[in-house]
Design a protein around this motif. Structure first.
Motif, mmCIF file in Angstrom:
data_model
loop_
_atom_site.group_PDB
_atom_site.id
_atom_site.type_symbol
_atom_site.label_atom_id
_atom_site.label_comp_id
_atom_site.label_asym_id
_atom_site.label_seq_id
_atom_site.Cartn_x
_atom_site.Cartn_y
_atom_site.Cartn_z
ATOM 1 N N MET A 71 -54.967 -37.101 82.392
ATOM 2 C CA MET A 71 -54.374 -36.425 81.257
ATOM 3 C C MET A 71 -55.496 -35.964 80.329
ATOM 4 N N ALA A 72 -55.464 -34.726 79.980
ATOM 5 C CA ALA A 72 -56.510 -34.148 79.138
ATOM 6 C C ALA A 72 -56.180 -34.352 77.666
ATOM 7 N N PHE A 73 -57.214 -34.398 76.873
ATOM 8 C CA PHE A 73 -57.049 -34.524 75.423
ATOM 9 C C PHE A 73 -56.927 -33.118 74.847
ATOM 10 N N THR A 74 -55.706 -32.724 74.497
ATOM 11 C CA THR A 74 -55.456 -31.382 73.997
ATOM 12 C C THR A 74 -54.900 -31.448 72.584
ATOM 13 N N LEU A 75 -54.757 -30.288 71.988
ATOM 14 C CA LEU A 75 -54.177 -30.206 70.652
ATOM 15 C C LEU A 75 -52.722 -30.667 70.672
ATOM 16 N N TYR A 76 -52.008 -30.342 71.758
ATOM 17 C CA TYR A 76 -50.619 -30.773 71.866
ATOM 18 C C TYR A 76 -50.508 -32.295 71.925
ATOM 19 N N SER A 77 -51.405 -32.945 72.649
ATOM 20 C CA SER A 77 -51.342 -34.410 72.722
ATOM 21 C C SER A 77 -51.687 -35.034 71.374
ATOM 22 N N LEU A 78 -52.585 -34.397 70.629
ATOM 23 C CA LEU A 78 -52.903 -34.885 69.289
ATOM 24 C C LEU A 78 -51.707 -34.730 68.349
ATOM 25 N N LEU A 79 -51.030 -33.590 68.424
ATOM 26 C CA LEU A 79 -49.829 -33.378 67.606
ATOM 27 C C LEU A 79 -48.704 -34.323 68.015
ATOM 28 N N GLN A 80 -48.597 -34.586 69.299
ATOM 29 C CA GLN A 80 -47.565 -35.509 69.772
ATOM 30 C C GLN A 80 -47.846 -36.938 69.301
ATOM 31 N N ALA A 81 -49.107 -37.329 69.256
ATOM 32 C CA ALA A 81 -49.458 -38.659 68.746
ATOM 33 C C ALA A 81 -49.154 -38.758 67.259
ATOM 34 N N ALA A 82 -49.427 -37.700 66.501
ATOM 35 C CA ALA A 82 -49.091 -37.698 65.075
ATOM 36 C C ALA A 82 -47.577 -37.764 64.880
ATOM 37 N N LEU A 83 -46.837 -37.065 65.719
ATOM 38 C CA LEU A 83 -45.376 -37.111 65.645
ATOM 39 C C LEU A 83 -44.855 -38.512 65.933
ATOM 40 N N LEU A 84 -45.448 -39.193 66.901
ATOM 41 C CA LEU A 84 -45.032 -40.562 67.210
ATOM 42 C C LEU A 84 -45.330 -41.505 66.045
ATOM 43 N N CYS A 85 -46.452 -41.298 65.361
ATOM 44 C CA CYS A 85 -46.784 -42.144 64.206
ATOM 45 C C CYS A 85 -45.809 -41.913 63.052
ATOM 46 N N VAL A 86 -45.454 -40.650 62.807
ATOM 47 C CA VAL A 86 -44.483 -40.360 61.739
ATOM 48 C C VAL A 86 -43.115 -40.916 62.109
ATOM 49 N N ASN A 87 -42.750 -40.847 63.391
ATOM 50 C CA ASN A 87 -41.494 -41.455 63.836
ATOM 51 C C ASN A 87 -41.507 -42.963 63.623
ATOM 52 N N ALA A 88 -42.641 -43.587 63.882
ATOM 53 C CA ALA A 88 -42.742 -45.036 63.687
ATOM 54 C C ALA A 88 -42.576 -45.404 62.222
ATOM 55 N N ILE A 89 -43.115 -44.607 61.323
ATOM 56 C CA ILE A 89 -42.934 -44.859 59.890
ATOM 57 C C ILE A 89 -41.491 -44.633 59.490
ATOM 58 N N ALA A 90 -40.859 -43.606 60.064
ATOM 59 C CA ALA A 90 -39.502 -43.251 59.667
ATOM 60 C C ALA A 90 -38.471 -44.287 60.078
ATOM 61 N N VAL A 91 -38.734 -45.051 61.125
ATOM 62 C CA VAL A 91 -37.728 -46.007 61.581
ATOM 63 C C VAL A 91 -37.876 -47.384 60.951
ATOM 64 N N LEU A 92 -38.902 -47.587 60.131
ATOM 65 C CA LEU A 92 -39.051 -48.886 59.482
ATOM 66 C C LEU A 92 -37.910 -49.109 58.490
ATOM 67 N N HIS A 93 -37.217 -50.188 58.646
ATOM 68 C CA HIS A 93 -36.096 -50.526 57.775
ATOM 69 C C HIS A 93 -36.527 -51.661 56.852
ATOM 70 N N GLU A 94 -36.281 -51.484 55.558
ATOM 71 C CA GLU A 94 -36.808 -52.444 54.588
ATOM 72 C C GLU A 94 -36.218 -53.835 54.746
ATOM 73 N N GLU A 95 -34.918 -53.934 54.951
ATOM 74 C CA GLU A 95 -34.303 -55.254 55.024
ATOM 75 C C GLU A 95 -34.628 -55.964 56.335
ATOM 76 N N ARG A 96 -34.789 -55.206 57.423
ATOM 77 C CA ARG A 96 -35.016 -55.845 58.714
ATOM 78 C C ARG A 96 -36.471 -56.169 58.981
ATOM 79 N N PHE A 97 -37.350 -55.208 58.800
ATOM 80 C CA PHE A 97 -38.734 -55.394 59.223
ATOM 81 C C PHE A 97 -39.675 -55.688 58.058
ATOM 82 N N LEU A 98 -39.562 -54.910 57.009
ATOM 83 C CA LEU A 98 -40.569 -54.981 55.956
ATOM 84 C C LEU A 98 -40.406 -56.198 55.060
ATOM 85 N N LYS A 99 -39.182 -56.694 54.923
ATOM 86 C CA LYS A 99 -38.974 -57.870 54.087
ATOM 87 C C LYS A 99 -39.563 -59.125 54.725
#
Length: 82
Positions: free
Chosen positions: A1-29
């Motif tokens: 698998m090559a390191f491309t701009l699309y793979s970099l954007l996809q990794a950033a999208l996965l990180c933003v998705n990970a932040i978006a699914v954090l629930h305060e009462e379940r995980f962060l508390k």
């Protein structure tokens, strides 16, 4: 698998998705990052923990609809182009 701009954007999208699914009462508390953390008094700079919590809250509220659209586009591109 090559390191491309699309793979970099996809990794950033996965990180933003990970932040978006954090629930305060379940995980962060569990680690002490719940909503009851105060920012401090008047004139004091907010700490790193409160700034990160504000970032998590803003990503969850502002990026909800754009994330659905961007995730759908990413899925369609993966289905079309492999």
């Amino acid at each position: 698998m090559a390191f491309t701009l699309y793979s970099l954007l996809q990794a950033a999208l996965l990180c933003v998705n990970a932040i978006a699914v954090l629930h305060e009462e379940r995980f962060l508390k569990n680690i002490g990052w719940g909503t009851d953390q105060g920012i401090g008094g008047f004139g004091e700079e907010p700490g790193i923990k409160s700034q990160l919590m504000n970032l998590v809250r803003s990503v969850r509220t502002v990026m909800r609809a754009p994330l659905i659209i961007v995730n759908s586009v990413a899925i369609v591109l993966l289905l079309l182009f492999g």
